[in-house]
Scaffold this active site. Sequence first.
Site: not given
Length: 244
Positions: A19, A24, A36, A130, A187
């Site tokens: 988020d 930003w 983004h 992972l 978050r």
Amino acid sequence: MTNPAGRTAMPQHVAIIMDGNGRWAHARGLPRSAGHRKGVEALRRAVRAAGEMGVEYLTIFSFSSENWSRPPAEVSFLLDLMRHFVRQDVAELHRENVRIKIIGERSGLAADIVALIEETEQRTKSNTGLTLIVAFNYGSRQEIAAAARDLAIAVRDGRVAPESITPELLGSYLATEGIPDPDLLIRTSGEQRLSNYLLWQCAYTEFVFVDEFWPDFNRETLQRAIAEYLTRERRFGGITAQSA
């Protein structure tokens, strides 16, 4: 990594709500698209750090089912970022032995995106490092409703007896079937809510909220969140010897 009591219980599964990209960018006088783009760089850092730290599963919330309500230009940009991620990053993740699973509704997506999703999962399905779960066009209430619908069909068709329905059985109809529930959810941006993300799976998850916007997320942020997680007593509704 150890906690103050000396435990080393690294979370097996970390989920992240990424988020703050737009805020930003706004703070720097930049368009939201710049946030983004920087967010993708932060994602690369997070995946690398999680793998190096021994996290087995990392789930990231990349595009929610509610994101379609954003301005069309921004939605288009986010979809193009997904295309770019698959075309540019998957090859490297595959070389690093990362298995990728993408959850979320696929009906209604552009045919090329669905093809890229299927190609990505097929290409990496045998990797043993992972596991990166990408929640794309995902909403948890929609996921639970779909699971309930599929289970109802199974009951109607005589494949499942109503009295045999348990939380475990319903959970097996979710998109995350076979994946352990998150131990830790992070978050960013200081917000403190789930936003329709992994509602079923996070029943006993530890939450850590950090102030950094997602584009500033790095290895140190992840380490700090895990250090906080390691101070928690996970009781799962019971009691521990210390609190008895």
